[in-house]
Structures are given as C-alpha cells and as structure tokens.
Design a protein around this motif. Structure first.
Motif, PDB file in Angstrom:
ATOM      1  N   GLY A 130       0.700  -1.250   0.023  1.00 45.35           N
ATOM      2  CA  GLY A 130      -0.192  -0.071  -0.055  1.00 45.35           C
ATOM      3  C   GLY A 130       0.796   1.130  -0.016  1.00 45.35           C
ATOM      4  N   ALA A 131       2.170   1.038  -0.234  1.00 41.75           N
ATOM      5  CA  ALA A 131       3.108   2.592  -0.320  1.00 41.75           C
ATOM      6  C   ALA A 131       4.248   2.067  -1.288  1.00 41.75           C
ATOM      7  CB  ALA A 131       3.347   2.548   1.197  1.00 41.75           C
ATOM      8  N   ARG A 132       4.819   3.032  -1.800  1.00 42.14           N
ATOM      9  CA  ARG A 132       5.880   2.940  -2.699  1.00 42.14           C
ATOM     10  C   ARG A 132       7.020   2.246  -1.976  1.00 42.14           C
ATOM     11  NH1 ARG A 132       8.672   7.750  -6.204  1.00 42.14           N
ATOM     12  NH2 ARG A 132      10.710   6.786  -6.693  1.00 42.14           N
ATOM     13  N   ARG A 133       7.374   2.555  -0.848  1.00 42.18           N
ATOM     14  CA  ARG A 133       8.481   2.061  -0.127  1.00 42.18           C
ATOM     15  C   ARG A 133       8.459   0.634  -0.255  1.00 42.18           C
ATOM     16  NH1 ARG A 133       5.550   4.547   3.729  1.00 42.18           N
ATOM     17  NH2 ARG A 133       5.198   3.452   5.836  1.00 42.18           N
ATOM     18  N   HIS A 134       7.262  -0.004   0.351  1.00 41.57           N
ATOM     19  CA  HIS A 134       6.905  -1.276   0.454  1.00 41.57           C
ATOM     20  C   HIS A 134       7.157  -1.963  -0.662  1.00 41.57           C
ATOM     21  CE1 HIS A 134       4.009  -0.162   3.872  1.00 41.57           C
ATOM     22  NE2 HIS A 134       5.446  -0.075   4.264  1.00 41.57           N
ATOM     23  N   VAL A 148      -1.061  -3.573  -5.932  1.00 37.95           N
ATOM     24  CA  VAL A 148      -0.733  -2.035  -5.482  1.00 37.95           C
ATOM     25  C   VAL A 148      -2.330  -1.681  -4.940  1.00 37.95           C
ATOM     26  CG1 VAL A 148      -0.280   0.282  -5.613  1.00 37.95           C
ATOM     27  CG2 VAL A 148       1.264  -1.470  -6.696  1.00 37.95           C
ATOM     28  N   GLY A 158      -5.241   1.983   2.551  1.00 38.83           N
ATOM     29  CA  GLY A 158      -4.487   2.961   3.205  1.00 38.83           C
ATOM     30  C   GLY A 158      -5.321   4.235   2.731  1.00 38.83           C
ATOM     31  N   VAL A 160      -4.241   6.637   0.392  1.00 41.31           N
ATOM     32  CA  VAL A 160      -3.842   7.343  -1.150  1.00 41.31           C
ATOM     33  C   VAL A 160      -4.461   6.654  -2.107  1.00 41.31           C
ATOM     34  CG1 VAL A 160      -1.961   7.578  -2.711  1.00 41.31           C
ATOM     35  CG2 VAL A 160      -1.516   7.592   0.008  1.00 41.31           C
ATOM     36  N   LEU A 165      -1.211   6.577  -6.050  1.00 41.21           N
ATOM     37  CA  LEU A 165      -0.457   5.172  -5.847  1.00 41.21           C
ATOM     38  C   LEU A 165       0.238   4.559  -7.016  1.00 41.21           C
ATOM     39  CD1 LEU A 165       1.293   4.027  -3.480  1.00 41.21           C
ATOM     40  CD2 LEU A 165      -1.126   2.317  -3.289  1.00 41.21           C
ATOM     41  N   GLN A 168       3.126   5.806  -8.933  1.00 40.80           N
ATOM     42  CA  GLN A 168       4.339   5.985  -8.106  1.00 40.80           C
ATOM     43  C   GLN A 168       4.984   4.763  -8.324  1.00 40.80           C
ATOM     44  OE1 GLN A 168       2.855   7.442  -4.242  1.00 40.80           O
ATOM     45  NE2 GLN A 168       4.226   9.114  -4.452  1.00 40.80           N
ATOM     46  N   VAL A 169       4.417   3.700  -7.960  1.00 37.15           N
ATOM     47  CA  VAL A 169       5.090   2.441  -7.728  1.00 37.15           C
ATOM     48  C   VAL A 169       5.408   1.955  -9.071  1.00 37.15           C
ATOM     49  CG1 VAL A 169       4.508  -0.146  -7.233  1.00 37.15           C
ATOM     50  CG2 VAL A 169       3.739   1.756  -5.858  1.00 37.15           C
TER      51      VAL A 169
END
Length: 359
Positions: A130-134, A148, A158, A160, A165, A168-169
């Motif tokens: 649920g996040a780019r860093r993950h 995603v 999440g 976003v 999102l 981004q990913v």
C-alpha cells in the motif's frame, strides 16, 4: 496454453502479468477471507483469470484440502494468499510448494527468506502493498510482481488513491505491477494499463458473482449499497478498514473501549476453536503482528474481531452481527454474473475501449 472448457473467449490478452503466471487475461481475483474458497477460485481460473485462495482463516490441513479441491475443479493456474506474519507460515509455504501451486500472494510483505524459499521452488511471489517504499523493499528482495491497492479498496486499506499510488509504484520498480482498489470493468483495466500496470485485481466485483458462496441476503445488501454507504472505520480492529456502513458498524463505533476489548477476547476464543490454533500459537502470531505493524497490545487484541465479524456475514449471513468488507465500487455494481460472464464482459469492454482510443 490450452484454454479450459469454460473459457469465455478463444483469445488471450498478453501482458507481463499473464506471461508471468500463465493465465490468459490480466485479471486477478483477490484472496478475500471466508469468500475466496475453492468454488470461486476455480471458477475464476476456468474463466482465464488468476484466482487467489484465501488461507488465513484455514488450518494447514484445511488449506491442503482446499488446494486439492481447486485442482480437482480446474487445470488452470491459481494462487494462495498467505499471512507472512503467521507463526506457521513456513508450514503453509511447504504445502503450497508440495501441492504445486503456481502463485503465492501476501497481504503483508513477506520476509526475504520466505520469498527465496518460494522462488527456489518455482512459485511466483506476488505481495500486496500500500506504499511505494514497500514495493521497493519486496522488489529488492526478489518478489516477482506486486499488487498495489489504493484507498478505494475494501478491507484494510490506506489513504492514498489508486490514481496517485499506482503511477508512483510503476515508476519505482521494474517488476509487473497489478492495480487494485476501484476496479470493476473493462474501462478500469484500460486505465490501469495506461498507467503502466500489467493488470488489475478485483475483490468486491468477484464477491458479487453467482460463483461466490457469500449468502444471497448479504449479496443483496452489497447490491443495494450506494457509494456513500461504503465507509472507512477503525472500530473493528483499530486499523483503517473499508466496509459497508450498517447499524452494527455504527454500534461498534459507539461502543465503549472495555466492551470492545471484551468482545475481542470472545472472538479470539471463537477463532481459536475454528482454526484449531493453540493459545500459545495465537499469542505468537500476536507478537509477530505487533512488531510487523507497530501496533499496541489493545490493537493486537482487537484484531481478533476481524475474522469472526467477517465470518458472521460472509458465511453465516448475519449482517446484523457481522461486518461486510467492501471497496467503494460496491456502489456501482448492480448484478451477479458468473465469473466467466464477468471476465468476458471486462475483456470485451476493454478491447472496445482500446479500439475507440486508436486513431
């Protein structure tokens, strides 16, 4: 690949996702607890999409039996959703490998060791993030693809939106990205492909099919819902959870903390009986969850609410005593096609839209 007999159309639609997992269409049915059982998964697989079996609410023995039932119903590839923080995750991975399951998906990021073990056995690993860093983390550890999920998605989610999102990913990793959260038709598939995704994952849309085992009365509640009837609440387990707004959900939000925790203890005992887990194993999983999600002990205890409140609706049909996880798309879904009809409809519309977009 030879299409199964119930395939909706004699063509395929190739993307990096379809090539990776061996299905004909870039559509994934998500591993929804108490919903994504052998009947729904096999129907999805026979329709040419990727069905994901939900295993978090099963014991290891039940998981092996369910996998074998899916295999008896289809020769097409399918996957199993696993809990990365479960104390018996290693045993469940062994079952997936031994039974020749094509895909392992995860609701939480699996460890590098789990990813390596699965990949060494030839299993495709697709975590949900649920996040780019993950996404960057699991890609660096060797994940084959990622799902995603934007904030429109049902269940734990999440804040976003998918439209923010997803790009981004896609820009951050060089593995196939599957878009989830807000998808239900061919237009959404084309939009996801335009963003750079390799396909879409849908939960609520597959829940609302004739192949889903969810009780008819519960499906009727979903079909009657409007977009404004899908809410985000922390009342179930202390985490953001998207579901249908009902009188029961409102009562949970208005219940005092002590009564909520007492209910969670009862639900933990009930889930222990259903799953066959020992109290020791449940405490061990709670410790793993507390560390993995940075939760307080009260939130860990509240997490026991989730599987039992979902079971009350999705299995027992008690919408007055359970919750109904839902994406916002429930407000625009109006029918109950079979999985074959749904997949054919999505692909037909996607091809039509793509044709109209061409000069």
């Amino acid at each position: 690949m030879t299409p199964p007999p119930s395939a909706p159309a004699p063509y395929s639609f190739e993307t990096p996702l379809t090539k990776l997992v061996g299905v004909r269409y870039p559509i994934v049915q998500t591993g929804m607890g108490w919903v994504a059982g052998p009947r729904l998964v096999s129907a999805t697989a026979n329709a040419g999409a990727l069905g994901i079996l939900a295993s978090a609410t099963m014991s290891p023995e039940q998981l092996r039996s369910a996998v074998r039932e899916v295999k008896s119903r289809t020769e097409a590839p399918f996957g199993v959703n696993l809990r990365a923080d479960a104390g018996d995750a290693g045993e469940r991975v062994r079952i997936v490998v031994e039974e020749g399951v094509r895909v392992a998906s995860f609701a939480l990021a699996p460890s590098k060791e789990l990813i390596t073990r699965l990949k060494d056995a030839g299993v495709v690993v697709i975590p949900s993030i649920g996040a780019r860093r993950h996404a960057e983390k699991v890609a660096a550890w060797g994940a084959d693809a990622v799902v995603v999920q934007g904030g429109e998605g049902g269940g734990h989610t999440g804040d976003v939106a998918t439209t923010v999102l997803l790009p981004q990913v896609v820009d951050a990793v060089d593995i196939p990205v599957v878009a989830a959260g807000g998808f239900f038709d061919g237009r959404g598939l084309v939009a996801a492909l335009a963003y750079g995704a390799a396909g879409v994952a849908m939960g609520t849309r597959f829940l609302l099919t004739s192949d889903s085992t969810v009780p008819d009365a519960v499906k009727a509640r979903y079909l009657a819902a409007q977009v404004k009837d899908v809410t985000l609440t922390r009342a179930v387990d202390g985490l953001p959870h998207r579901m249908l707004r009902t009188e029961f959900v409102t009562s949970l939000e208005n219940t005092g903390r002590a009564r909520v925790l007492a209910r969670a203890i009862r639900h933990a005992a009930g889930f222990r009986r259903l799953s066959g887990m020992s109290w020791r194993a449940m405490v061990r999983d709670g410790l793993a969850m507390k560390h993995g999600k940075d939760l307080s002990w009260s939130q860990v205890l509240l997490a026991a609410n989730t599987p039992m409140l979902l079971k009350a609706s999705m299995v027992d049909g008690r919408t007055d005593l359970g919750v109904m996880a839902s994406g916002q798309v429930a407000g625009v879904i109006e029918d109950l096609p079979s999985c074959a009809e749904l997949v054919e409809r999505v692909m037909t519309q996607a091809l039509d839209v793509m044709g109209r977009l061409r000069p």
